[in-house]
Design a protein around this motif. Sequence first.
Motif, PDB file in Angstrom:
ATOM      1  N   ARG A  85     -34.888  13.306 -40.637  1.00 58.72           N
ATOM      2  CA  ARG A  85     -34.917  14.120 -41.844  1.00 58.72           C
ATOM      3  C   ARG A  85     -36.226  13.855 -42.572  1.00 58.72           C
ATOM      4  O   ARG A  85     -36.696  12.733 -42.595  1.00 58.72           O
ATOM      5  CB  ARG A  85     -33.707  13.846 -42.745  1.00 58.72           C
ATOM      6  N   ASP A  86     -36.798  14.878 -43.092  1.00 54.05           N
ATOM      7  CA  ASP A  86     -38.072  14.752 -43.799  1.00 54.05           C
ATOM      8  C   ASP A  86     -39.133  14.068 -42.945  1.00 54.05           C
ATOM      9  O   ASP A  86     -39.948  13.303 -43.446  1.00 54.05           O
ATOM     10  CB  ASP A  86     -37.889  13.984 -45.115  1.00 54.05           C
ATOM     11  N   GLY A  87     -39.079  14.307 -41.628  1.00 52.53           N
ATOM     12  CA  GLY A  87     -40.068  13.742 -40.740  1.00 52.53           C
ATOM     13  C   GLY A  87     -39.901  12.258 -40.467  1.00 52.53           C
ATOM     14  O   GLY A  87     -40.800  11.617 -39.955  1.00 52.53           O
ATOM     15  N   LYS A  88     -38.744  11.698 -40.806  1.00 45.96           N
ATOM     16  CA  LYS A  88     -38.490  10.275 -40.610  1.00 45.96           C
ATOM     17  C   LYS A  88     -37.275  10.073 -39.711  1.00 45.96           C
ATOM     18  O   LYS A  88     -36.296  10.798 -39.808  1.00 45.96           O
ATOM     19  CB  LYS A  88     -38.233   9.599 -41.958  1.00 45.96           C
ATOM     20  N   VAL A  89     -37.351   9.065 -38.853  1.00 42.16           N
ATOM     21  CA  VAL A  89     -36.235   8.717 -37.986  1.00 42.16           C
ATOM     22  C   VAL A  89     -35.424   7.655 -38.724  1.00 42.16           C
ATOM     23  O   VAL A  89     -35.938   6.573 -39.019  1.00 42.16           O
ATOM     24  CB  VAL A  89     -36.736   8.170 -36.632  1.00 42.16           C
ATOM     25  N   ALA A  90     -34.166   7.984 -39.044  1.00 44.19           N
ATOM     26  CA  ALA A  90     -33.358   7.078 -39.866  1.00 44.19           C
ATOM     27  C   ALA A  90     -31.950   6.943 -39.313  1.00 44.19           C
ATOM     28  O   ALA A  90     -31.497   7.750 -38.506  1.00 44.19           O
ATOM     29  CB  ALA A  90     -33.297   7.598 -41.302  1.00 44.19           C
ATOM     30  N   LYS A  98     -40.345  15.880 -30.966  1.00 40.46           N
ATOM     31  CA  LYS A  98     -41.794  15.864 -31.152  1.00 40.46           C
ATOM     32  C   LYS A  98     -42.194  14.932 -32.298  1.00 40.46           C
ATOM     33  O   LYS A  98     -43.215  14.250 -32.210  1.00 40.46           O
ATOM     34  CB  LYS A  98     -42.323  17.285 -31.383  1.00 40.46           C
ATOM     35  N   LEU A  99     -41.388  14.879 -33.358  1.00 40.18           N
ATOM     36  CA  LEU A  99     -41.654  13.924 -34.440  1.00 40.18           C
ATOM     37  C   LEU A  99     -41.531  12.493 -33.921  1.00 40.18           C
ATOM     38  O   LEU A  99     -42.347  11.624 -34.246  1.00 40.18           O
ATOM     39  CB  LEU A  99     -40.675  14.134 -35.606  1.00 40.18           C
ATOM     40  N   LEU A 100     -40.501  12.248 -33.133  1.00 42.97           N
ATOM     41  CA  LEU A 100     -40.323  10.927 -32.536  1.00 42.97           C
ATOM     42  C   LEU A 100     -41.511  10.580 -31.643  1.00 42.97           C
ATOM     43  O   LEU A 100     -42.075   9.486 -31.736  1.00 42.97           O
ATOM     44  CB  LEU A 100     -39.023  10.883 -31.736  1.00 42.97           C
ATOM     45  N   LEU A 101     -41.901  11.508 -30.792  1.00 40.02           N
ATOM     46  CA  LEU A 101     -43.029  11.269 -29.895  1.00 40.02           C
ATOM     47  C   LEU A 101     -44.313  11.004 -30.671  1.00 40.02           C
ATOM     48  O   LEU A 101     -45.128  10.159 -30.274  1.00 40.02           O
ATOM     49  CB  LEU A 101     -43.215  12.443 -28.937  1.00 40.02           C
ATOM     50  N   ASN A 102     -44.485  11.685 -31.782  1.00 43.73           N
ATOM     51  CA  ASN A 102     -45.664  11.460 -32.605  1.00 43.73           C
ATOM     52  C   ASN A 102     -45.692  10.027 -33.126  1.00 43.73           C
ATOM     53  O   ASN A 102     -46.754   9.407 -33.202  1.00 43.73           O
ATOM     54  CB  ASN A 102     -45.714  12.460 -33.759  1.00 43.73           C
ATOM     55  N   SER A 103     -44.519   9.482 -33.447  1.00 42.47           N
ATOM     56  CA  SER A 103     -44.476   8.102 -33.938  1.00 42.47           C
ATOM     57  C   SER A 103     -44.748   7.095 -32.816  1.00 42.47           C
ATOM     58  O   SER A 103     -45.038   5.935 -33.082  1.00 42.47           O
ATOM     59  CB  SER A 103     -43.136   7.806 -34.611  1.00 42.47           C
ATOM     60  N   LEU A 104     -44.682   7.547 -31.577  1.00 42.06           N
ATOM     61  CA  LEU A 104     -44.952   6.682 -30.423  1.00 42.06           C
ATOM     62  C   LEU A 104     -46.323   6.971 -29.802  1.00 42.06           C
ATOM     63  O   LEU A 104     -46.615   6.515 -28.700  1.00 42.06           O
ATOM     64  CB  LEU A 104     -43.855   6.877 -29.366  1.00 42.06           C
ATOM     65  N   LYS A 105     -47.156   7.693 -30.506  1.00 43.93           N
ATOM     66  CA  LYS A 105     -48.434   8.151 -29.931  1.00 43.93           C
ATOM     67  C   LYS A 105     -49.369   7.019 -29.529  1.00 43.93           C
ATOM     68  O   LYS A 105     -50.216   7.195 -28.663  1.00 43.93           O
ATOM     69  CB  LYS A 105     -49.130   9.112 -30.889  1.00 43.93           C
ATOM     70  N   HIS A 129     -48.350   4.224 -28.137  1.00 41.58           N
ATOM     71  CA  HIS A 129     -47.709   3.441 -27.082  1.00 41.58           C
ATOM     72  C   HIS A 129     -48.577   3.480 -25.820  1.00 41.58           C
ATOM     73  O   HIS A 129     -49.229   4.490 -25.543  1.00 41.58           O
ATOM     74  CB  HIS A 129     -46.316   4.007 -26.782  1.00 41.58           C
ATOM     75  N   ASP A 130     -48.583   2.379 -25.068  1.00 41.22           N
ATOM     76  CA  ASP A 130     -49.356   2.335 -23.819  1.00 41.22           C
ATOM     77  C   ASP A 130     -48.916   3.483 -22.908  1.00 41.22           C
ATOM     78  O   ASP A 130     -47.726   3.608 -22.602  1.00 41.22           O
ATOM     79  CB  ASP A 130     -49.145   1.010 -23.087  1.00 41.22           C
ATOM     80  N   GLY A 131     -49.866   4.291 -22.488  1.00 41.27           N
ATOM     81  CA  GLY A 131     -49.578   5.478 -21.691  1.00 41.27           C
ATOM     82  C   GLY A 131     -48.832   5.197 -20.399  1.00 41.27           C
ATOM     83  O   GLY A 131     -47.982   5.980 -19.988  1.00 41.27           O
ATOM     84  N   ASP A 132     -49.123   4.063 -19.770  1.00 42.00           N
ATOM     85  CA  ASP A 132     -48.434   3.760 -18.519  1.00 42.00           C
ATOM     86  C   ASP A 132     -47.068   3.114 -18.740  1.00 42.00           C
ATOM     87  O   ASP A 132     -46.358   2.826 -17.785  1.00 42.00           O
ATOM     88  CB  ASP A 132     -49.306   2.872 -17.624  1.00 42.00           C
ATOM     89  N   LYS A 133     -46.695   2.911 -19.997  1.00 42.03           N
ATOM     90  CA  LYS A 133     -45.394   2.320 -20.319  1.00 42.03           C
ATOM     91  C   LYS A 133     -44.439   3.329 -20.969  1.00 42.03           C
ATOM     92  O   LYS A 133     -43.318   3.011 -21.302  1.00 42.03           O
ATOM     93  CB  LYS A 133     -45.564   1.126 -21.271  1.00 42.03           C
ATOM     94  N   LEU A 134     -44.910   4.553 -21.161  1.00 43.17           N
ATOM     95  CA  LEU A 134     -44.089   5.589 -21.794  1.00 43.17           C
ATOM     96  C   LEU A 134     -43.975   6.781 -20.849  1.00 43.17           C
ATOM     97  O   LEU A 134     -44.966   7.425 -20.525  1.00 43.17           O
ATOM     98  CB  LEU A 134     -44.709   6.030 -23.125  1.00 43.17           C
ATOM     99  N   VAL A 135     -42.739   7.036 -20.419  1.00 37.12           N
ATOM    100  CA  VAL A 135     -42.480   8.191 -19.561  1.00 37.12           C
ATOM    101  C   VAL A 135     -41.651   9.181 -20.371  1.00 37.12           C
ATOM    102  O   VAL A 135     -40.617   8.824 -20.936  1.00 37.12           O
ATOM    103  CB  VAL A 135     -41.733   7.784 -18.268  1.00 37.12           C
ATOM    104  N   ILE A 136     -42.116  10.401 -20.428  1.00 32.87           N
ATOM    105  CA  ILE A 136     -41.422  11.450 -21.170  1.00 32.87           C
ATOM    106  C   ILE A 136     -40.945  12.488 -20.174  1.00 32.87           C
ATOM    107  O   ILE A 136     -41.734  13.029 -19.392  1.00 32.87           O
ATOM    108  CB  ILE A 136     -42.353  12.095 -22.212  1.00 32.87           C
ATOM    109  N   GLN A 137     -39.643  12.743 -20.214  1.00 30.06           N
ATOM    110  CA  GLN A 137     -39.047  13.715 -19.300  1.00 30.06           C
ATOM    111  C   GLN A 137     -38.455  14.850 -20.136  1.00 30.06           C
ATOM    112  O   GLN A 137     -37.565  14.624 -20.959  1.00 30.06           O
ATOM    113  CB  GLN A 137     -37.951  13.048 -18.481  1.00 30.06           C
TER     114      GLN A 137
END
Length: 131
Positions: free
Chosen positions: A28-33, A83-90, A92-100
Amino acid sequence: MIVQVLKEICSKPGVDCTNLMTSFTVIRDGKVAMFDYNDKEENQQHYGQDTPPEYKMASIPHDIPLFLGYGGADALSDVQDVKLLLNSLKDHDGDKLVIQYIDDYAHADFVMGENAKQDVYDPLMAFFKLQ
């Protein structure tokens, strides 16, 4: 509607759904709570504050392996929220984050879908084996 049904079930005497309800993540409001009981006293009882606490996704160590799957037909975890969640993980080490992303998957398809083994579980197991 699902939240209302859960609230009714969990309000019955002898039923403790604390862990279930607080595990719900809401954006909500761009925040994960955490789950919002929409009642200051209830939030105080569960969280020690009037509003649900935010998950600080950026504080997850950048080298921890994460596998994040989501679907285009998911009404509970819609694409914009992910997408908001992914933005907060931007960072993160690229080889440690797999997005399906699976366009036609809804929430339950990740668990009960006819093709879940090949679409979700096989790639997930391959991810675990690499870690």
